[in-house]
Design a protein around this motif. Sequence first.
Motif, PDB file in Angstrom:
ATOM      1  N   ILE A  22      -0.980  13.436  -2.631  1.00 60.74           N
ATOM      2  CA  ILE A  22       0.136  12.499  -2.800  1.00 60.74           C
ATOM      3  C   ILE A  22       1.166  13.067  -3.767  1.00 60.74           C
ATOM      4  CG2 ILE A  22       0.782  10.174  -3.570  1.00 60.74           C
ATOM      5  CD1 ILE A  22      -2.007   9.254  -2.609  1.00 60.74           C
ATOM      6  N   ASP A  23       0.693  13.710  -4.831  1.00 62.86           N
ATOM      7  CA  ASP A  23       1.608  14.360  -5.782  1.00 62.86           C
ATOM      8  C   ASP A  23       2.478  15.393  -5.077  1.00 62.86           C
ATOM      9  OD1 ASP A  23       0.875  12.989  -8.062  1.00 62.86           O
ATOM     10  OD2 ASP A  23      -0.611  14.474  -8.701  1.00 62.86           O
ATOM     11  N   ASN A  24       1.866  16.146  -4.171  1.00 61.98           N
ATOM     12  CA  ASN A  24       2.569  17.217  -3.462  1.00 61.98           C
ATOM     13  C   ASN A  24       3.748  16.685  -2.648  1.00 61.98           C
ATOM     14  OD1 ASN A  24       2.701  20.065  -2.505  1.00 61.98           O
ATOM     15  ND2 ASN A  24       2.199  19.133  -0.535  1.00 61.98           N
ATOM     16  N   PHE A  25       3.598  15.462  -2.154  1.00 60.69           N
ATOM     17  CA  PHE A  25       4.661  14.843  -1.353  1.00 60.69           C
ATOM     18  C   PHE A  25       5.545  13.909  -2.191  1.00 60.69           C
ATOM     19  CE2 PHE A  25       1.746  16.099   1.986  1.00 60.69           C
ATOM     20  CZ  PHE A  25       2.582  16.435   3.042  1.00 60.69           C
ATOM     21  N   ASN A  26       5.271  13.858  -3.515  1.00 54.32           N
ATOM     22  CA  ASN A  26       5.967  12.877  -4.360  1.00 54.32           C
ATOM     23  C   ASN A  26       5.856  11.505  -3.709  1.00 54.32           C
ATOM     24  OD1 ASN A  26       7.462  11.983  -6.558  1.00 54.32           O
ATOM     25  ND2 ASN A  26       9.433  12.341  -5.542  1.00 54.32           N
ATOM     26  N   GLY A  27       4.602  11.176  -3.308  1.00 54.63           N
ATOM     27  CA  GLY A  27       4.394  10.051  -2.401  1.00 54.63           C
ATOM     28  C   GLY A  27       3.934   8.737  -3.003  1.00 54.63           C
ATOM     29  N   TRP A  28       3.847   8.626  -4.325  1.00 57.17           N
ATOM     30  CA  TRP A  28       3.410   7.362  -4.908  1.00 57.17           C
ATOM     31  C   TRP A  28       4.417   6.265  -4.587  1.00 57.17           C
ATOM     32  CZ3 TRP A  28      -1.462   7.512  -6.271  1.00 57.17           C
ATOM     33  CH2 TRP A  28      -2.027   8.730  -6.644  1.00 57.17           C
ATOM     34  N   GLY A  29       3.937   5.218  -3.925  1.00 57.77           N
ATOM     35  CA  GLY A  29       4.819   4.146  -3.467  1.00 57.77           C
ATOM     36  C   GLY A  29       5.377   4.397  -2.081  1.00 57.77           C
ATOM     37  N   ASN A  30       5.143   5.613  -1.545  1.00 58.52           N
ATOM     38  CA  ASN A  30       5.635   5.978  -0.213  1.00 58.52           C
ATOM     39  C   ASN A  30       4.506   6.419   0.719  1.00 58.52           C
ATOM     40  OD1 ASN A  30       8.514   5.681  -0.767  1.00 58.52           O
ATOM     41  ND2 ASN A  30       8.237   7.442  -2.130  1.00 58.52           N
ATOM     42  N   PHE A  31       3.265   6.209   0.282  1.00 59.33           N
ATOM     43  CA  PHE A  31       2.095   6.557   1.089  1.00 59.33           C
ATOM     44  C   PHE A  31       1.209   5.322   1.234  1.00 59.33           C
ATOM     45  CE2 PHE A  31       3.030  10.883   1.339  1.00 59.33           C
ATOM     46  CZ  PHE A  31       2.007  11.600   1.944  1.00 59.33           C
ATOM     47  N   GLY A  38       2.413  13.905   6.386  1.00 58.70           N
ATOM     48  CA  GLY A  38       1.591  13.577   5.228  1.00 58.70           C
ATOM     49  C   GLY A  38       0.221  13.029   5.549  1.00 58.70           C
ATOM     50  N   SER A  39      -0.190  13.078   6.808  1.00 55.89           N
ATOM     51  CA  SER A  39      -1.457  12.444   7.178  1.00 55.89           C
ATOM     52  C   SER A  39      -2.650  13.356   6.919  1.00 55.89           C
ATOM     53  CB  SER A  39      -1.430  12.025   8.652  1.00 55.89           C
ATOM     54  OG  SER A  39      -1.301  13.156   9.486  1.00 55.89           O
ATOM     55  N   ILE A  40      -3.716  12.763   6.410  1.00 57.65           N
ATOM     56  CA  ILE A  40      -4.948  13.515   6.168  1.00 57.65           C
ATOM     57  C   ILE A  40      -6.085  12.537   5.891  1.00 57.65           C
ATOM     58  CG2 ILE A  40      -4.670  13.727   3.659  1.00 57.65           C
ATOM     59  CD1 ILE A  40      -5.674  16.658   4.039  1.00 57.65           C
ATOM     60  N   SER A  41      -7.290  12.937   6.252  1.00 57.36           N
ATOM     61  CA  SER A  41      -8.461  12.136   5.871  1.00 57.36           C
ATOM     62  C   SER A  41      -9.193  12.879   4.764  1.00 57.36           C
ATOM     63  CB  SER A  41      -9.385  11.915   7.068  1.00 57.36           C
ATOM     64  OG  SER A  41      -9.879  13.145   7.552  1.00 57.36           O
ATOM     65  N   THR A  42      -9.699  12.132   3.783  1.00 57.49           N
ATOM     66  CA  THR A  42     -10.421  12.752   2.675  1.00 57.49           C
ATOM     67  C   THR A  42     -11.335  11.735   2.002  1.00 57.49           C
ATOM     68  OG1 THR A  42     -10.192  13.989   0.599  1.00 57.49           O
ATOM     69  CG2 THR A  42      -8.562  12.256   1.018  1.00 57.49           C
ATOM     70  N   ASP A  43     -12.412  12.248   1.420  1.00 54.33           N
ATOM     71  CA  ASP A  43     -13.277  11.399   0.609  1.00 54.33           C
ATOM     72  C   ASP A  43     -13.293  11.886  -0.845  1.00 54.33           C
ATOM     73  OD1 ASP A  43     -14.692  13.736   0.810  1.00 54.33           O
ATOM     74  OD2 ASP A  43     -16.508  12.848   1.658  1.00 54.33           O
ATOM     75  N   ASN A  44     -12.366  12.816  -1.159  1.00 54.42           N
ATOM     76  CA  ASN A  44     -12.287  13.417  -2.488  1.00 54.42           C
ATOM     77  C   ASN A  44     -11.103  12.841  -3.252  1.00 54.42           C
ATOM     78  OD1 ASN A  44     -11.383  15.426  -4.560  1.00 54.42           O
ATOM     79  ND2 ASN A  44     -13.219  16.502  -3.864  1.00 54.42           N
ATOM     80  N   PHE A  45     -11.372  12.106  -4.308  1.00 54.02           N
ATOM     81  CA  PHE A  45     -10.313  11.429  -5.052  1.00 54.02           C
ATOM     82  C   PHE A  45      -9.303  12.408  -5.641  1.00 54.02           C
ATOM     83  CE2 PHE A  45      -8.770   9.715  -9.166  1.00 54.02           C
ATOM     84  CZ  PHE A  45      -7.961   8.705  -8.670  1.00 54.02           C
ATOM     85  N   TYR A  62     -14.325   2.447   0.542  1.00 54.21           N
ATOM     86  CA  TYR A  62     -14.478   3.003   1.886  1.00 54.21           C
ATOM     87  C   TYR A  62     -15.015   4.436   1.932  1.00 54.21           C
ATOM     88  CZ  TYR A  62     -12.047  -1.040   3.784  1.00 54.21           C
ATOM     89  OH  TYR A  62     -11.707  -2.321   4.150  1.00 54.21           O
ATOM     90  N   GLY A  63     -15.006   5.146   0.817  1.00 52.12           N
ATOM     91  CA  GLY A  63     -15.415   6.547   0.859  1.00 52.12           C
ATOM     92  C   GLY A  63     -14.306   7.390   1.457  1.00 52.12           C
ATOM     93  N   GLU A  64     -14.495   7.830   2.699  1.00 54.35           N
ATOM     94  CA  GLU A  64     -13.451   8.613   3.363  1.00 54.35           C
ATOM     95  C   GLU A  64     -12.335   7.681   3.849  1.00 54.35           C
ATOM     96  OE1 GLU A  64     -12.971  12.180   6.687  1.00 54.35           O
ATOM     97  OE2 GLU A  64     -14.856  11.060   6.533  1.00 54.35           O
ATOM     98  N   ILE A  65     -11.098   8.069   3.578  1.00 53.19           N
ATOM     99  CA  ILE A  65      -9.944   7.248   3.947  1.00 53.19           C
ATOM    100  C   ILE A  65      -8.898   8.092   4.665  1.00 53.19           C
ATOM    101  CG2 ILE A  65     -10.260   5.654   2.016  1.00 53.19           C
ATOM    102  CD1 ILE A  65      -7.850   7.205   0.682  1.00 53.19           C
ATOM    103  N   TRP A  66      -7.870   7.398   5.161  1.00 53.35           N
ATOM    104  CA  TRP A  66      -6.762   8.059   5.851  1.00 53.35           C
ATOM    105  C   TRP A  66      -5.492   7.852   5.026  1.00 53.35           C
ATOM    106  CZ3 TRP A  66      -6.439  11.436   9.650  1.00 53.35           C
ATOM    107  CH2 TRP A  66      -5.220  11.624  10.320  1.00 53.35           C
ATOM    108  N   LEU A  67      -4.847   8.957   4.641  1.00 53.34           N
ATOM    109  CA  LEU A  67      -3.588   8.910   3.902  1.00 53.34           C
ATOM    110  C   LEU A  67      -2.447   9.330   4.815  1.00 53.34           C
ATOM    111  CD1 LEU A  67      -4.617  10.709   0.575  1.00 53.34           C
ATOM    112  CD2 LEU A  67      -4.181   8.263   0.848  1.00 53.34           C
ATOM    113  N   ARG A  68      -1.276   8.711   4.635  1.00 57.23           N
ATOM    114  CA  ARG A  68      -0.099   9.170   5.377  1.00 57.23           C
ATOM    115  C   ARG A  68       1.163   8.579   4.755  1.00 57.23           C
ATOM    116  NH1 ARG A  68       0.667   5.945  11.089  1.00 57.23           N
ATOM    117  NH2 ARG A  68       0.306   3.839  10.318  1.00 57.23           N
ATOM    118  N   ALA A  69       2.293   9.237   5.031  1.00 52.69           N
ATOM    119  CA  ALA A  69       3.581   8.753   4.551  1.00 52.69           C
ATOM    120  C   ALA A  69       3.987   7.532   5.363  1.00 52.69           C
ATOM    121  CB  ALA A  69       4.640   9.844   4.689  1.00 52.69           C
TER     122      ALA A  69
END
Length: 358
Positions: free
Chosen positions: A174-183, A160-167, A145-152
């Motif tokens: 996600i690391d900042n929120f300890n969000g793996w599995g929760n995003f 935790g919501s943000i749009s980004t196209d930068n991996f 998709y290129g640019e995506i939407w992330l959120r908790a």
Amino acid sequence: MKKIIVTNAGRGAAINFCRSLRLVPEEYYIIGLEDNKYSIMNVEADETYLSPSVESPYYLEFLKEIISRTGADFLYASKTNEELWTISRHRDELDIKTFLPEDDIIDVYEDKFKTYELMKKEGIKLPDTILVTDKDILKKFMDKYGEIWLRAIKGCGGKGSISTDNFEFAVNWIDNFNGWGNFTAAELLSKKTATWSGIWNNGELIVSQIRERKYWEFSYLSLSGVTGITGAQITRKDKELDELAIKCINAIHSKPHGIVSVDFCYDFNGVPNPTEIQASRFYTSSYFMAKAGLNLPHIMLKTAFGEEIDEINEKFSPLPENLLWIKYVDCEPVLTTVDEIEKNVKVLEELVNDKGWE
């Protein structure tokens, strides 16, 4: 006179709930609980208590004591997550009405990915969404998709919501929120949003109202532009959105109960996509609708107590279209109309044209 306990009473959503109850002829005695020693000064109640935080080991005992001491009839939990879950799970121990759906249903409503999966199963149009459990799945999704939407998956206010196209940025976020599995990561949608809010009683819709958000206030302070604080909103009528909201809610529960709201974000083809369902509490907009003539907090309480409601003339968006509510910090909110706003726009346009400004 009914005695109503309101939690988190020094914050916007609860303050607007209390203000709404002050607009009706029926007298309510409001008991405000607030766990912030500063915010307690904002509480608009007849009786106020500083409460322990929900994380306190004696929070539940405190609630029981206040209920007993005040003889309160109803407990309204205005705060999300832990407070709502605590009250819901221990409701049988509390000698008071709550008007909440079942615990397991609240758990689903509070989990954005669970609601996504259930709505997807019913064939509802949604943005493609994944649970982000590791970097590989995130990379594949971003490659698609290129640019995506992330959120908790849990929380409010655009947590935790943000749009980004930068991996790399996405990984760090996600690391900042300890969000793996929760995003979640989702296909990007447009900025146009709407909310459908309704009150249900064991599967029967009592009343609902659609609002369209014009912009998020303080969007410049958030990387995503989403703050959870609506700056201006307009009443709408939309039969198709009514039908879609009910389909979304029924995907979660065949007999919805209590307060249920569905947030929609439109895709770039103008099709509304549900993005989350929130239950058991009102948004800050309750006061907007109450001032406009649809007092949802009062209607909810009348329903909870099994009393007749005279204020409802139709179940779907009874308010006139294009009523406009504008709010900002340290300002009294304004109830006006789209036409009034357009008058000011027209004056400026005439001046620009007259002066030949570009």
